[in-house]
Design an enzyme around this catalytic site. Sequence first.
Site, PDB file in Angstrom:
ATOM      1  N   ASP A  79       0.540  -1.102   0.075  1.00 16.75           N
ATOM      2  CA  ASP A  79      -0.012  -0.003  -0.047  1.00 16.75           C
ATOM      3  C   ASP A  79       0.845   1.131   0.041  1.00 16.75           C
ATOM      4  OD1 ASP A  79       0.765  -0.840   2.660  1.00 16.75           O
ATOM      5  OD2 ASP A  79      -0.884   0.461   3.532  1.00 16.75           O
ATOM      6  N   GLU A 138      -0.718  -2.193   5.295  1.00 19.77           N
ATOM      7  CA  GLU A 138       0.337  -2.039   6.428  1.00 19.77           C
ATOM      8  C   GLU A 138       0.061  -0.798   7.124  1.00 19.77           C
ATOM      9  OE1 GLU A 138       3.393  -1.085   8.753  1.00 19.77           O
ATOM     10  OE2 GLU A 138       3.263  -0.037   6.858  1.00 19.77           O
TER      11      GLU A 138
END
Length: 393
Positions: A79, A138
Amino acid sequence: MNNAIKQTILNKEEDMIAFRRDLHMHPELQWQEFRTTNQVAKELDKLGIPYRRTHPTGLIANLIGDNPGKTVALRADMDALSVQELNQSLSYKSTEGGKMHACGHDSHTAMLLTAAKALVEVKDSLTGTVRFIFQPSEENAEGAKEMVAQGAMEDVDHVFGIHIWSQTPSGKISCVVGSSFASADIIRINFKGQGGHGAMPHDTIDATVIASSFIMNLQAIVSRETDPLDPVVVTIGKMEVGTRFNVIAENAYLEGTLRCFNNSTRAKVAKSIERYAKQTAAIYGGTAEMVYKQGTQPVINDEKSALLVQKTITEAFGEDALYFERPTTGGEDFSYFQDEASGSFALVGCGNLEKDTEWAHHHGRFNIDESVMKMGAELYAQFAYNYLNQDEF
């Protein structure tokens, strides 16, 4: 060291960098990594590595060696962040306004995918299974926990992860025994007083004064209630109070974070923060309510695992590559995988003043020295190979 792994990664270096740049140009935020997931899936299809998608994004893939054995998991997060890219001269700068890969997760994904390409080449000599975890989300500490819930760590004996690290010089890799990343929790506090006219303070209970007093007193928890050899960070990063210049505030809202490496200390400090909030409010006649949300666990590297990583680093890249970075009070949800199996987490240095890649993570100027990506990809693959083909564990 397996020379076939090294040679495959060197041969795939240009493809790896191109893949990373493609992800960098198309950053996706937490739980929105649909394109990234599809790009990884396409490459796994080419390699013939079976995988399954997790919901809503992410993948879990298994490369089963020709010889039976244990299972080692390799993890990469995917991400991006809500950060505006300031690297305007890059040919591969973000095409999404207000979004960029300001933490290097694009490189993690590219390195792990390249490691998979190398491990496919040595499948016939692989004793056991390598599980590749391409993890979403994350940055808000939700992805690892959700991947575990969706079976990412089932039957896994050991887990290893990598983070690119701009504070460490390019060409250096660190994997320390013990503490690496701190726990990272979120604190939310609502103070309530009694509002009123700014000219008549005697008729009010000023929430601004309560909140300010609390913030000023808070650091005494760190300086006087915790062992100075047991690191703790308490930060209040957000304060919302007041509506108008001549109105005494009735409410104050604070947000902050607690970071430490010891879970007993973590619990003790959390209770102390709530005690300080309630008792500070009571001094002035107000009240306080705290909501405490646990984020990541501390990342504590298993000794045998970290030593095997260090051995792998020196064998693959030479003694000069081994580096011992200090623990950071940053957070990493890799810790949730370590709750399920022993493992370790390495930092691959990418700080290079000549290439302007020394900027802090989460900064709009963050970028990486792409020449070190081959080291990260090889470390993923060589560690997995070494772990599965030795008996020390």
